[in-house]
Structure formats: structure tokens, C-alpha cells
Design an enzyme around this catalytic site. Structure first.
Site, PDB file in Angstrom:
ATOM      1  N   ASN A  43       0.976  -1.323  -0.038  1.00 36.79           N
ATOM      2  CA  ASN A  43      -0.044  -0.108  -0.264  1.00 36.79           C
ATOM      3  C   ASN A  43       0.994   1.470   0.132  1.00 36.79           C
ATOM      4  O   ASN A  43       1.633   1.318   0.441  1.00 36.79           O
ATOM      5  CB  ASN A  43      -1.128   0.349   0.805  1.00 36.79           C
ATOM      6  N   GLU A  56      -3.200  -4.722  -2.577  1.00 31.37           N
ATOM      7  CA  GLU A  56      -3.856  -5.492  -3.669  1.00 31.37           C
ATOM      8  C   GLU A  56      -3.878  -5.441  -5.477  1.00 31.37           C
ATOM      9  O   GLU A  56      -3.143  -5.904  -6.226  1.00 31.37           O
ATOM     10  CB  GLU A  56      -4.677  -6.188  -3.529  1.00 31.37           C
TER      11      GLU A  56
HETATM   12  N1  THU Z   1      -5.457  -1.310   2.718  1.00 27.50           N
HETATM   13  C1  THU Z   1      -4.777  -2.307   1.638  1.00 27.50           C
HETATM   14  O1  THU Z   1      -4.187  -2.386   1.297  1.00 27.50           O
HETATM   15  N2  THU Z   1      -5.555  -3.284   1.402  1.00 27.50           N
HETATM   16  C2  THU Z   1      -6.270  -3.902   2.038  1.00 27.50           C
HETATM   17  O2  THU Z   1      -7.463  -4.536   1.320  1.00 27.50           O
HETATM   18  C3  THU Z   1      -7.315  -3.059   3.003  1.00 27.50           C
HETATM   19  C4  THU Z   1      -6.128  -1.469   3.335  1.00 27.50           C
HETATM   20  C5  THU Z   1      -4.321  -0.415   3.086  1.00 27.50           C
HETATM   21  C6  THU Z   1      -4.806   0.960   3.161  1.00 27.50           C
HETATM   22  C7  THU Z   1      -4.598   1.910   3.776  1.00 27.50           C
HETATM   23  O3  THU Z   1      -3.401   2.075   3.207  1.00 27.50           O
HETATM   24  C8  THU Z   1      -4.290   1.021   4.894  1.00 27.50           C
HETATM   25  O4  THU Z   1      -4.271  -0.535   4.181  1.00 27.50           O
HETATM   26  C9  THU Z   1      -5.839   1.509   6.064  1.00 27.50           C
HETATM   27  O5  THU Z   1      -6.611   1.440   5.340  1.00 27.50           O
END
Ligand code: THU
Length: 128
Positions: A43, A56
Site C-alpha cells: 500500500n 492488492e
Molecule cells: N489497505 C490495503 O492495502 N488493502 C486492503 O485490502 C485494505 C486496506 C491499506 C490502505 C491503507 O493504506 C491502509 O491499509 C489502512 O486502510
């Protein structure tokens, strides 16, 4: 690569590279394509929160950018450092764009590696 434990390890390594100064929630994803490619993503957050990209989708877009629009997912694993969670709804819909309903999606639950099919995670996929 069909070994989900190894795929999870790749996802964990990707999570360590996350840019998550706001949530501190470091997420990593590793996926295998039908063509046999292995791609990872983490992320990447932004001061304008809505611009954040999930691990993802980062991994999936990386796979498309490399293999092209015919890219199809064989399997996908996602993990957060110190947390357990299944993919968010937005990412489930993006996975559905590139995966068959029986594609396995792996994540951690109660310390165990859980594998669910995409259809179990997103039974009513939006399609144009
Ligand atoms: N996040 C992801 O990378 N994947 C997910 O399926 C849910 C949330 C990240 C987005 C953000 O940077 C952090 O987790 C908190 O929501």
C-alpha cells in the site's frame, strides 16, 4: 508457484516496503498470474487520503503493466504486518476483474493461513 506459504512470505516482504505513514497499517500482496508471473505490491498512502492505493491493487496493476491486458490471476495472497484481515471490498472487485470465481485468495485469520475462493469473498460481482 502454487505454494501459498511461499506466496504469503513474498507478501510479507512486500508489506515491509509499504508507505503507510498515516495509518501505520503496512500491507503486502503477492500474486501469481496464469502465465506464471509472480508480482508483489504494497500500500502507498497519500496526505490526501483518498489517493491511497491498496497493496492488492498495486500488485494487480503491476501485473497488467508487465503482462498486458490479457493478464489473468491464478492466485493472490495478502498480509498486513501485525494485523489480520481479508482484502477490502474495492480490492475484491478489482480481483474479480482479472480472476475466475474459483481463484484462491489467501490471508491470515486467527494466526492461520485461510484460503477462500473469489466467489466466496465476493458473491455478487459487478459486471458491465
Ligand atoms: N489497505 C490495503 O492495502 N488493502 C486492503 O485490502 C485494505 C486496506 C491499506 C490502505 C491503507 O493504506 C491502509 O491499509 C489502512 O486502510
Amino acid at each position: 508457484m502454487t505454494d501459498f506459504t511461499e506466496l504469503m512470505q513474498r507478501a510479507r516482504e512486500a508489506a515491509a516496503k509499504a508507505y503507510a505513514p498515516y495509518s501505520k497499517f503496512q500491507v503486502g500482496c503477492a500474486l501469481v498470474t496464469q502465465a506464471g508471473g509472480v508480482f508483489t505490491g504494497c500500500n502507498v498512502e497519500n496526505a490526501s487520503y483518498g489517493l491511497t492505493i491498496c497493496a492488492e491493487r498495486n500488485a494487480i496493476f503491476h501485473a497488467v503493466a508487465t503482462e498486458g491486458p490479457q493478464m489473468r490471476l491464478a492466485s493472490l495472497a495478502v498480509i498486513a504486518l501485525g494485523h489480520e484481515f481479508p482484502p477490502c471490498g474495492a480490492c475484491r472487485q478489482v480481483i474479480a476483474e482479472f480472476a475466475a470465481p474459483d481463484a484462491p485468495v489467501c490471508f491470515l485469520q486467527n494466526g492461520l493461513l485461510v484460503t477462500q475462493t473469489l466467489a466466496e469473498l465476493l458473491p455478487s460481482t459487478f459486471q458491465l
